[in-house]
Design a protein around this motif. Sequence first.
Motif, PDB file in Angstrom:
ATOM      1  N   TYR A 148       2.113  16.886   1.603  1.00 31.17           N
ATOM      2  CA  TYR A 148       0.986  16.746   0.666  1.00 31.17           C
ATOM      3  C   TYR A 148      -0.244  17.471   1.214  1.00 31.17           C
ATOM      4  CZ  TYR A 148      -2.210  14.479  -2.674  1.00 31.17           C
ATOM      5  OH  TYR A 148      -3.136  14.231  -3.669  1.00 31.17           O
ATOM      6  N   ASP A 160       0.830  -1.204   0.000  1.00 34.45           N
ATOM      7  CA  ASP A 160       0.000   0.000   0.000  1.00 34.45           C
ATOM      8  C   ASP A 160       0.864   1.254   0.000  1.00 34.45           C
ATOM      9  OD1 ASP A 160      -3.174   0.393   1.642  1.00 34.45           O
ATOM     10  OD2 ASP A 160      -2.267   1.477   0.004  1.00 34.45           O
ATOM     11  N   THR A 161       0.173   2.380  -0.120  1.00 33.46           N
ATOM     12  CA  THR A 161       0.863   3.660  -0.148  1.00 33.46           C
ATOM     13  C   THR A 161       0.285   4.554   0.929  1.00 33.46           C
ATOM     14  OG1 THR A 161      -0.657   4.136  -1.917  1.00 33.46           O
ATOM     15  CG2 THR A 161       1.591   3.685  -2.549  1.00 33.46           C
ATOM     16  N   ASN A 209      -1.497   7.642 -11.304  1.00 35.00           N
ATOM     17  CA  ASN A 209      -1.980   6.731 -10.266  1.00 35.00           C
ATOM     18  C   ASN A 209      -1.835   5.250 -10.606  1.00 35.00           C
ATOM     19  OD1 ASN A 209      -2.490   8.865  -8.679  1.00 35.00           O
ATOM     20  ND2 ASN A 209      -4.713   8.730  -8.731  1.00 35.00           N
ATOM     21  N   PHE A 222      -7.007  -0.765  -2.010  1.00 31.76           N
ATOM     22  CA  PHE A 222      -6.885  -2.166  -1.604  1.00 31.76           C
ATOM     23  C   PHE A 222      -7.786  -2.515  -0.416  1.00 31.76           C
ATOM     24  CE2 PHE A 222      -2.770  -1.113  -3.639  1.00 31.76           C
ATOM     25  CZ  PHE A 222      -2.902  -1.947  -4.738  1.00 31.76           C
ATOM     26  N   TRP A 279       1.209   8.221   1.950  1.00 23.40           N
ATOM     27  CA  TRP A 279       0.658   9.418   1.301  1.00 23.40           C
ATOM     28  C   TRP A 279      -0.294  10.094   2.279  1.00 23.40           C
ATOM     29  CZ3 TRP A 279       0.798  12.264  -3.165  1.00 23.40           C
ATOM     30  CH2 TRP A 279       1.392  11.705  -4.304  1.00 23.40           C
ATOM     31  N   ILE A 338       0.186   3.524  -7.927  1.00 24.81           N
ATOM     32  CA  ILE A 338      -0.276   3.232  -6.560  1.00 24.81           C
ATOM     33  C   ILE A 338       0.092   1.793  -6.163  1.00 24.81           C
ATOM     34  CG2 ILE A 338      -2.353   2.789  -5.177  1.00 24.81           C
ATOM     35  CD1 ILE A 338      -3.608   5.286  -6.400  1.00 24.81           C
ATOM     36  N   VAL A 355      -6.477   7.990   0.109  1.00 20.18           N
ATOM     37  CA  VAL A 355      -6.000   7.730   1.467  1.00 20.18           C
ATOM     38  C   VAL A 355      -5.714   9.017   2.237  1.00 20.18           C
ATOM     39  CG1 VAL A 355      -5.036   5.439   1.020  1.00 20.18           C
ATOM     40  CG2 VAL A 355      -3.634   7.453   0.567  1.00 20.18           C
ATOM     41  N   SER A 356      -5.683  10.133   1.543  1.00 16.36           N
ATOM     42  CA  SER A 356      -5.333  11.403   2.189  1.00 16.36           C
ATOM     43  C   SER A 356      -6.584  12.110   2.700  1.00 16.36           C
ATOM     44  CB  SER A 356      -4.594  12.296   1.185  1.00 16.36           C
ATOM     45  OG  SER A 356      -4.728  13.651   1.556  1.00 16.36           O
ATOM     46  N   ARG A 369     -10.209   6.055   1.782  1.00 14.20           N
ATOM     47  CA  ARG A 369     -10.066   4.607   1.679  1.00 14.20           C
ATOM     48  C   ARG A 369      -8.930   4.296   0.712  1.00 14.20           C
ATOM     49  NH1 ARG A 369     -14.722   1.501   2.558  1.00 14.20           N
ATOM     50  NH2 ARG A 369     -15.517   3.364   3.583  1.00 14.20           N
ATOM     51  N   SER A 370      -8.184   3.237   0.985  1.00 13.71           N
ATOM     52  CA  SER A 370      -7.206   2.747   0.005  1.00 13.71           C
ATOM     53  C   SER A 370      -7.930   1.910  -1.041  1.00 13.71           C
ATOM     54  CB  SER A 370      -6.154   1.879   0.701  1.00 13.71           C
ATOM     55  OG  SER A 370      -5.431   1.131  -0.260  1.00 13.71           O
ATOM     56  N   GLY A 417      -7.303  12.536  -5.248  1.00 12.15           N
ATOM     57  CA  GLY A 417      -6.636  13.783  -4.861  1.00 12.15           C
ATOM     58  C   GLY A 417      -7.660  14.823  -4.452  1.00 12.15           C
ATOM     59  N   PRO A 418      -7.397  16.098  -4.757  1.00  8.72           N
ATOM     60  CA  PRO A 418      -8.321  17.151  -4.320  1.00  8.72           C
ATOM     61  C   PRO A 418      -9.639  17.201  -5.081  1.00  8.72           C
ATOM     62  CG  PRO A 418      -6.406  18.089  -5.433  1.00  8.72           C
ATOM     63  CD  PRO A 418      -6.137  16.636  -5.300  1.00  8.72           C
ATOM     64  N   TRP A 440       6.128   2.808  -5.065  1.00  7.42           N
ATOM     65  CA  TRP A 440       5.432   3.511  -6.141  1.00  7.42           C
ATOM     66  C   TRP A 440       5.960   2.973  -7.462  1.00  7.42           C
ATOM     67  CZ3 TRP A 440       1.240   6.322  -5.585  1.00  7.42           C
ATOM     68  CH2 TRP A 440       0.798   7.131  -6.630  1.00  7.42           C
ATOM     69  N   GLY A 444      -7.632   7.318  -6.101  1.00  2.00           N
ATOM     70  CA  GLY A 444      -6.596   8.324  -5.833  1.00  2.00           C
ATOM     71  C   GLY A 444      -7.051   9.664  -6.380  1.00  2.00           C
TER      72      GLY A 444
HETATM   73  C1  LIG Z   1      -0.272  11.292  -8.068  1.00  3.05           C
HETATM   74  S1  LIG Z   1      -1.503  11.842  -6.936  1.00  3.05           S
HETATM   75  C2  LIG Z   1      -2.895  12.008  -8.039  1.00  3.05           C
HETATM   76  C3  LIG Z   1      -3.824  13.146  -7.743  1.00  3.05           C
HETATM   77  C4  LIG Z   1      -5.207  13.113  -8.325  1.00  3.05           C
HETATM   78  N1  LIG Z   1      -5.487  12.176  -9.360  1.00  3.05           N
HETATM   79  C5  LIG Z   1      -5.813  14.459  -8.611  1.00  3.05           C
HETATM   80  O1  LIG Z   1      -6.658  14.564  -9.483  1.00  3.05           O
HETATM   81  O2  LIG Z   1      -5.484  15.407  -7.930  1.00  3.05           O
HETATM   82  C6  LIG Z   1      -1.839  10.301  -6.122  1.00  3.05           C
HETATM   83  C7  LIG Z   1      -3.059  10.303  -5.228  1.00  3.05           C
HETATM   84  O3  LIG Z   1      -3.334   8.947  -4.886  1.00  3.05           O
HETATM   85  C8  LIG Z   1      -3.593   8.860  -3.498  1.00  3.05           C
HETATM   86  N2  LIG Z   1      -3.264   7.493  -3.074  1.00  3.05           N
HETATM   87  C9  LIG Z   1      -2.042   6.983  -2.814  1.00  3.05           C
HETATM   88  N3  LIG Z   1      -2.147   5.688  -2.493  1.00  3.05           N
HETATM   89  C10 LIG Z   1      -3.449   5.370  -2.553  1.00  3.05           C
HETATM   90  C11 LIG Z   1      -4.185   4.171  -2.333  1.00  3.05           C
HETATM   91  N4  LIG Z   1      -3.581   3.052  -1.960  1.00  3.05           N
HETATM   92  N5  LIG Z   1      -5.534   4.203  -2.513  1.00  3.05           N
HETATM   93  C12 LIG Z   1      -6.171   5.360  -2.867  1.00  3.05           C
HETATM   94  N6  LIG Z   1      -5.516   6.523  -3.078  1.00  3.05           N
HETATM   95  C13 LIG Z   1      -4.179   6.522  -2.928  1.00  3.05           C
HETATM   96  C14 LIG Z   1      -2.734   9.952  -2.887  1.00  3.05           C
HETATM   97  O4  LIG Z   1      -3.204  10.359  -1.617  1.00  3.05           O
HETATM   98  C15 LIG Z   1      -2.840  11.047  -3.927  1.00  3.05           C
HETATM   99  O5  LIG Z   1      -3.937  11.901  -3.689  1.00  3.05           O
END
Ligand SMILES: C[S@@+](CC[C@H](N)C(=O)[O-])C[C@H]1O[C@@H](n2cnc3c(N)ncnc32)[C@H](O)[C@@H]1O
Length: 270
Positions: A36, A26-27, A148, A130, A30, A151, A109-110, A127-128, A89-90, A204, A87
């Motif tokens: 971030y 997992d990540t 993404n 996974f 993040w 991930i 996950v953020s 939520r992740s 993001g914002p 990653w 993933g």
């Molecule tokens: C490269 S950024 C992409 C940002 C996004 N697509 C956007 O439109 O802003 C990666 C995003 O994936 C999220 N992330 C990382 N690992 C994840 C996971 N296992 N499951 C869901 N989200 C994850 C991070 O928190 C981050 O917001």
Amino acid sequence: MSRPMSGSVYGAASRTRTARPDAAPDTVPWAASDPYAAALRTGRGPLFLRRTDGWLLPLDVERWCERADAVDLEVLDRCEGAVLDVGCGPGRLVAELSARGRAVLGIDVSEAAVARTVRLGGPSLRRSVFDPLPGEGRWDTVLLMDGNVGIGGDPRALLSRVAALLAPGGLLIAETAEADVDERAQVQVVDVTAARAAGSPFPWARLGTPALLRHADRTGWRTTAQWTSGGRRFVALRSARSRAEPPNSTAVISSQRVAKPSADSPATDR
Ligand SMILES: C[S@@+](CC[C@H](N)C(=O)[O-])C[C@H]1O[C@@H](n2cnc3c(N)ncnc32)[C@H](O)[C@@H]1O
């Protein structure tokens, strides 16, 4: 239309994570990354993924915090049915789809990313990918945008997970790296201009289109389109899972409503 994240949803997310020690790599760091969260709060970088050898991959936080642009809109026009933005993001894509009245859910996950998505009016869960998710095996489209596909640091594990989330024959739209790379690395989220501590390292991956197509081919996906727009690269893949195979309904979370309750859509699981 959507409702803000509640304390119980956060609670459920952390419970599911600890209940699955066998989950794929997992990540989650993040999620705990101060740089971030700070960048999402201000809508500004500079922010990078830093490999252990010091190489820096810039993260386009400013663009992610703006409204969906013309390139994003082309992607959204290709989406089918209920959309899961992995993933998110914002939340620019979730907000745009939601404003169009589409069934959509963002997961991230953020906490800062989810909070910002919800503020924009986009249904979103912390939520992740996974973790158990609403609507497993019933999403029509999954998005893996802005790199993404990286991930979890294991592209085949992620592709298998996405296949399980999609309905039979469902669509995955993924953005790939500009360079022809197929790389796995430990990275940290860093703001090189601030005194702020970097987040902890996590796995990653970075994939160009040829590498993604190779992994997809070996995990039973069919390529339906490839395109470049505004200097960004995309691939559309169809899950080869047949309608005869039942979705993995055990992982559907039944206690949450994350989007409009009207349609027969995975975004309305409750
Ligand atoms: C490269 S950024 C992409 C940002 C996004 N697509 C956007 O439109 O802003 C990666 C995003 O994936 C999220 N992330 C990382 N690992 C994840 C996971 N296992 N499951 C869901 N989200 C994850 C991070 O928190 C981050 O917001």
